[in-house]
Design an enzyme around this catalytic site. Structure first.
Site, PDB file in Angstrom:
ATOM      1  N   CYS A 126      40.967 121.435  72.420  1.00 31.41           N
ATOM      2  CA  CYS A 126      41.612 121.866  71.176  1.00 31.41           C
ATOM      3  C   CYS A 126      42.058 120.700  70.310  1.00 31.41           C
ATOM      4  CB  CYS A 126      42.789 122.790  71.504  1.00 31.41           C
ATOM      5  SG  CYS A 126      42.326 124.526  71.517  1.00 31.41           S
TER       6      CYS A 126
ATOM      7  N   ASP B  74      45.853 136.278  63.954  1.00 30.42           N
ATOM      8  CA  ASP B  74      45.797 137.049  65.194  1.00 30.42           C
ATOM      9  C   ASP B  74      44.798 136.424  66.158  1.00 30.42           C
ATOM     10  OD1 ASP B  74      47.738 138.885  64.691  1.00 30.42           O
ATOM     11  OD2 ASP B  74      46.406 140.513  64.129  1.00 30.42           O
TER      12      ASP B  74
ATOM     13  N   ASP C 268      48.804 132.978  72.309  1.00 31.81           N
ATOM     14  CA  ASP C 268      48.667 131.846  73.225  1.00 31.81           C
ATOM     15  C   ASP C 268      48.751 130.557  72.417  1.00 31.81           C
ATOM     16  OD1 ASP C 268      46.150 132.439  72.069  1.00 31.81           O
ATOM     17  OD2 ASP C 268      45.085 131.424  73.687  1.00 31.81           O
TER      18      ASP C 268
END
Length: 330
Positions: A8, A38, A214
């Site tokens: 990431c 979302d 998350d």
């Protein structure tokens, strides 16, 4: 120059992504809900609801089996964060140039690693696509079934306790590892945490949550600010209560930052001290923990449920009425 981070840490920055999406005019359908931020899109089929999400990771570790496990956890987390039961996965794998024999060997390792996670989460690996490129990239599209109202970002309420289920700082430790500055034991603990299935934790936490997500590439501050914005609120973080991976705070004090750190910091309206611990709020987390807004009178029960599921979850802050600053700390 410093090496480009993987996982990431290699994401496009949040403001850049938002700007690119701002003028997108996608087809509007009554049976598709896709709200900004979302974790997954929601598809409806009569009274049935399914969620779908996709993720891929630029490899940051040379073991394709372990990298596949981490990518599978990372992709499944988006569906789990919506309060859904994972259903099926499709793989997207880019291999670096190698012989056909090596391609077969790597694909076998990747599929075995990923399938170990998917089997634990009762996810059918239903197909996928492979290609050859400059470096290893592993991703998965995951679907899930929702039995009740999906957990989105916009459900948090003032006074909700903020619960985090995993430590922060993985991006900093992995960035330091690429520079030869991290301790081996610290890296090993991060890799072990990132490759562990999370379904039991999500199922323990989601029944108590008003909103859940998350924590991934935009860091805790980025994902929390998106939850606050979607819910029309602000939030307050207790820095001393944050769980931190061993070694991460010391590395942050030495100036170690992931590639996306500056973009993450610029995207959040926050009043914070200039400390190493505060810097970790913007650290990108690959396969990070779940963040939930839980009514304060249910927080202790949620923590107990997470503990039974194997997570050392903590209350790290509170949702507050909206102010001009999205995120503050105490």
């Amino acid at each position: 120059p410093k090496p480009l981070c993987g996982g990431c840490g290699a994401k496009v920055g949040p403001d850049t992504l938002d700007n690119a999406l701002a003028d997108l005019r996608s087809v509007a359908r009554d049976d598709v809900r896709n709200l900004p931020g979302d974790d997954a899109a929601i598809l409806t089929f009569g009274s049935a609801r399914q969620v779908i999400s996709t993720d891929h990771l630029r490899a940051f570790w040379s073991d394709p089996w372990l990298m596949a496990r981490i990518a599978a956890v990372h992709a499944a987390n988006d569906v789990l964060a919506m309060g859904a039961e994972p259903q099926a996965a499709l793989a997207q794998i880019t291999l670096p140039p190698m012989t056909e024999a090596m391609q077969a060997a790597w694909l076998t390792e990747i599929l075995d690693g990923a399938n170990g996670i998917f089997t634990a989460e009762n996810i059918a690996l239903a197909g996928g696509h492979t290609s050859v490129g400059s470096e290893l990239t592993i991703g998965f599209t995951v679907t899930g079934i929702v039995a009740k109202k999906p957990l989105a970002l916009d459900g948090a309420a003032p006074g909700d306790a903020l619960i985090l289920t995993a430590p922060l700082g993985s991006g900093t430790v992995l960035a330091a590892e690429m520079e030869g500055k991290a301790q081996g034991d610290d890296v090993a603990r991060v890799l072990s945490a990132l490759s562990a299935p999370r379904g039991a934790i999500a199922r323990a936490l989601s029944p108590f949550a008003n909103a859940m997500t998350d924590v991934t590439g935009f860091g805790l501050a980025g994902h929390l600010s998106r939850m606050a914005d979607a819910s029309g609120l602000s939030c307050e973080i207790a820095l001393d209560d944050l769980p931190i991976f061993d070694g991460a705070e010391e590395l942050a004090a030495k100036g170690v930052r992931s590639t996306i750190w500056a973009a993450n910091r610029a995207a959040v309206e926050a009043t914070l001290p200039e400390t190493p611990r505060a810097a970790l709020l913007f650290d990108p987390q690959t396969a990070g923990g779940f963040l939930a807004a839980v009514p304060s009178d249910k927080a202790s029960h949620a923590l107990a449920a997470c503990s039974e599921a194997g997570a050392e979850a903590r209350v790290i802050g509170t949702m507050t009425p909206r102010t001009s600053v999205t995120l503050t700390c105490r």
